[in-house]
Design a protein around this motif. Structure first.
Motif, PDB file in Angstrom:
ATOM      1  N   LEU A 123       0.836  -1.205   0.000  1.00 53.87           N
ATOM      2  CA  LEU A 123       0.000   0.000   0.000  1.00 53.87           C
ATOM      3  C   LEU A 123       0.873   1.258   0.000  1.00 53.87           C
ATOM      4  CD1 LEU A 123      -2.713   1.462   0.208  1.00 53.87           C
ATOM      5  CD2 LEU A 123      -2.603   1.133   2.692  1.00 53.87           C
ATOM      6  N   PHE A 126       2.316   1.720  -3.519  1.00 55.60           N
ATOM      7  CA  PHE A 126       1.335   2.222  -4.484  1.00 55.60           C
ATOM      8  C   PHE A 126       1.007   3.687  -4.237  1.00 55.60           C
ATOM      9  CE2 PHE A 126      -0.191  -2.392  -4.718  1.00 55.60           C
ATOM     10  CZ  PHE A 126       0.551  -2.624  -5.873  1.00 55.60           C
ATOM     11  N   LEU A 133      -5.856   2.946  -6.422  1.00 59.76           N
ATOM     12  CA  LEU A 133      -6.156   1.630  -5.860  1.00 59.76           C
ATOM     13  C   LEU A 133      -7.386   1.034  -6.540  1.00 59.76           C
ATOM     14  CD1 LEU A 133      -5.604   2.256  -2.037  1.00 59.76           C
ATOM     15  CD2 LEU A 133      -3.989   1.368  -3.720  1.00 59.76           C
ATOM     16  N   THR A 137      -3.981  -2.701  -8.827  1.00 58.41           N
ATOM     17  CA  THR A 137      -3.146  -2.801  -7.624  1.00 58.41           C
ATOM     18  C   THR A 137      -3.371  -4.140  -6.923  1.00 58.41           C
ATOM     19  OG1 THR A 137      -4.862  -1.603  -6.372  1.00 58.41           O
ATOM     20  CG2 THR A 137      -3.024  -0.318  -7.257  1.00 58.41           C
ATOM     21  N   ALA A 141      -0.398  -6.919  -6.490  1.00 58.66           N
ATOM     22  CA  ALA A 141      -0.119  -7.418  -5.146  1.00 58.66           C
ATOM     23  C   ALA A 141      -0.257  -8.931  -5.082  1.00 58.66           C
ATOM     24  CB  ALA A 141      -1.068  -6.757  -4.145  1.00 58.66           C
ATOM     25  N   ASN A 213      -5.247  -2.971  -0.426  1.00 57.09           N
ATOM     26  CA  ASN A 213      -4.912  -2.396  -1.730  1.00 57.09           C
ATOM     27  C   ASN A 213      -6.089  -2.365  -2.703  1.00 57.09           C
ATOM     28  OD1 ASN A 213      -1.755  -2.239  -1.552  1.00 57.09           O
ATOM     29  ND2 ASN A 213      -2.301  -4.258  -0.763  1.00 57.09           N
TER      30      ASN A 213
END
Length: 266
Positions: A123, A126, A133, A137, A141, A213
């Protein structure tokens, strides 16, 4: 006395069956309550037998949408993690280069690191990059934390491969591509498939990393968690039961195919 002797002889089998039963019991509870008709918002007490939820599994708003999103993310995460993990596994096993030991150790960090730490780190990454988000994302992840599991599965398979088979293919004038496609890839395929299936299960089931995320995007695990705060619809049990049934069918089909191949080879 005879009963005690029998128990001692079969103690390992009995312990295994008890452990298996303990693991399957929650799935049986989900199955039973998928036919329940609760009178309130919560589906925690048996009230009345009904097949209404099975007749309309998408009767709850956004349930099937979140399910489709989770399946889509899990599929793409599996493709990405499997492709990258396979290449990394071959590189770590077949080649010698600087920092190989350090990279080998770093691969296992996501497996040992608590998910909440990795989720917060991703997080932060990003947000510092200014990324929005959402779907992408989550996908990035998921690929990152599934990668280690794929590398481990494929690496174990590649390490057990006999290099003389590839040497024999080259002696028979097979080119590098032919050798890889017809010899290397089929031998490594079980490890690649195992890593891919593991990545799919981990990605579809993940909540912690996704929750950090996701932004406003809602996946199926997040939908289940949100529903549990207000009342669990029966349709969630229906989806869970259907997924468990599909998994069992796939396992049984794999076992049957494996047994048939063994009989044909014999």
């Amino acid at each position: 006395m005879a009963l005690l002797v029998w128990i001692r002889r079969h103690l390992v089998v009995l312990a295994g069956l008890l452990a298996l039963g303990f693991l399957i019991l929650p799935n049986l509870v989900v199955l039973v309550f998928s036919f329940n008709k609760p009178k309130g918002r919560f589906n925690y007490a048996w009230q009345e037998f009904s097949t209404h939820a099975w007749q309309d599994p998408c009767g709850v708003a956004d349930l099937c949408g979140s399910l489709a999103l989770s399946l889509q993310i899990a599929l793409w995460a599996t493709v990405g993690a499997t492709a990258l993990g396979t290449m990394i596994a071959f590189a770590l096993v077949r080649y010698r280069f600087r920092a190989r030991g350090a990279i080998n150790s770093l691969i296992f960090l996501p497996m040992a690191m608590p998910e909440v730490v990795m989720a917060a780190s991703l997080l932060t990454l990003f947000l510092n990059m200014g990324a929005q988000l959402g779907f992408w994302t989550i996908l990035i992840a998921h690929i990152m934390f599934c990668l280690s599991f794929v590398v481990t599965a494929v690496k174990a398979r590649v390490m057990s491969m006999d290099p003389r088979l590839e040497e024999a293919a080259r002696d028979l004038y097979a080119g590098p591509v032919q050798t890889f496609v017809r010899v290397t890839l089929p031998i490594a395929a079980p490890g690649i498939a195992a890593g891919g299936l593991l990545a799919f299960a981990l990605s579809f089931d993940d909540f912690i990393i996704t929750n950090f995320n996701a932004g406003s995007t809602v996946t199926f695990p997040m939908f289940v968690w949100g529903s549990a705060q207000r009342g669990t619809p029966v349709q969630i049990n229906v989806i869970g039961t259907a997924m468990f049934a599909v998994a069992v069918i796939c396992v049984l089909a794999g076992m049957l195919i494996g047994n048939r191949r063994k009989k044909q080879a014999a």
